[in-house]
Design an enzyme around this catalytic site. Sequence first.
Site, mmCIF file in Angstrom:
data_model
loop_
_atom_site.group_PDB
_atom_site.id
_atom_site.type_symbol
_atom_site.label_atom_id
_atom_site.label_comp_id
_atom_site.label_asym_id
_atom_site.label_seq_id
_atom_site.Cartn_x
_atom_site.Cartn_y
_atom_site.Cartn_z
ATOM 1 N N CYS A 77 27.068 32.673 50.947
ATOM 2 C CA CYS A 77 28.326 33.340 51.307
ATOM 3 C C CYS A 77 28.692 33.009 52.756
ATOM 4 C CB CYS A 77 28.209 34.844 51.139
ATOM 5 S SG CYS A 77 27.372 35.347 49.621
ATOM 6 N N CYS B 244 30.478 31.343 42.094
ATOM 7 C CA CYS B 244 30.673 32.800 42.107
ATOM 8 C C CYS B 244 32.149 33.159 41.998
ATOM 9 C CB CYS B 244 30.063 33.428 43.356
ATOM 10 S SG CYS B 244 30.860 32.908 44.883
ATOM 11 N N CYS C 263 32.695 38.643 47.573
ATOM 12 C CA CYS C 263 31.631 39.644 47.653
ATOM 13 C C CYS C 263 31.556 40.254 49.050
ATOM 14 C CB CYS C 263 30.293 39.009 47.294
ATOM 15 S SG CYS C 263 29.655 37.958 48.606
ATOM 16 N N ASP D 100 34.324 33.145 44.406
ATOM 17 C CA ASP D 100 34.870 33.763 45.613
ATOM 18 C C ASP D 100 35.728 32.769 46.402
ATOM 19 O OD1 ASP D 100 33.538 35.915 44.792
ATOM 20 O OD2 ASP D 100 32.020 35.928 46.360
HETATM 21 FE FE1 FES Z 1 30.284 34.343 46.306
HETATM 22 FE FE2 FES Z 1 29.093 35.811 48.104
HETATM 23 S S1 FES Z 1 28.696 35.777 45.988
HETATM 24 S S2 FES Z 1 30.545 34.251 48.400
#
Ligand code: FES
Length: 138
Positions: free
Chosen positions: A103, A34, A59, A36
């Site tokens: 996450c 993702c 996110c 992140d």
């Molecule tokens: Fe990547 Fe939540 S979508 S940590």
Amino acid sequence: MLYSEKVLDHFSNPRNVGEIENADGVGEIGNAKCGDIMKMYLKIDNGIITDAKFKTFGCGAAVATSSMATELIKGKPIEDALKLTNDAVVEALDGLPAVKIHCSVLAEQAVRSALSDYYTRQGIDPLPIVGEIKEPEE
Ligand code: FES
């Protein structure tokens, strides 16, 4: 409603955002899928986590889980922080949608990564204590 009140609260009003200057342990973890990234700063005094701050480029669930994770470990002994699981973070937030569980793993691993750094700075091999830091795979 997809997200609990607590998740929304910690997302819109995250606790302990920022950096700690002269932190005793700093950890960073990312999720390649993702994209992140979460950074965790810990102040540790006599085995107690006296302060915890985070920065999350990610996110909403990543922000909420890192906020809750810092709340759960602040004022606690390192041993408690080592036992902090993503499940405990999710529970404290009254749940997360299944697609957002990964996450919370990021938050768990960010804490472990910071503890790992703490031990390394003390000249202690973190691996037997903290274990391997794993990037979430989903
Ligand atoms: Fe990547 Fe939540 S979508 S940590």
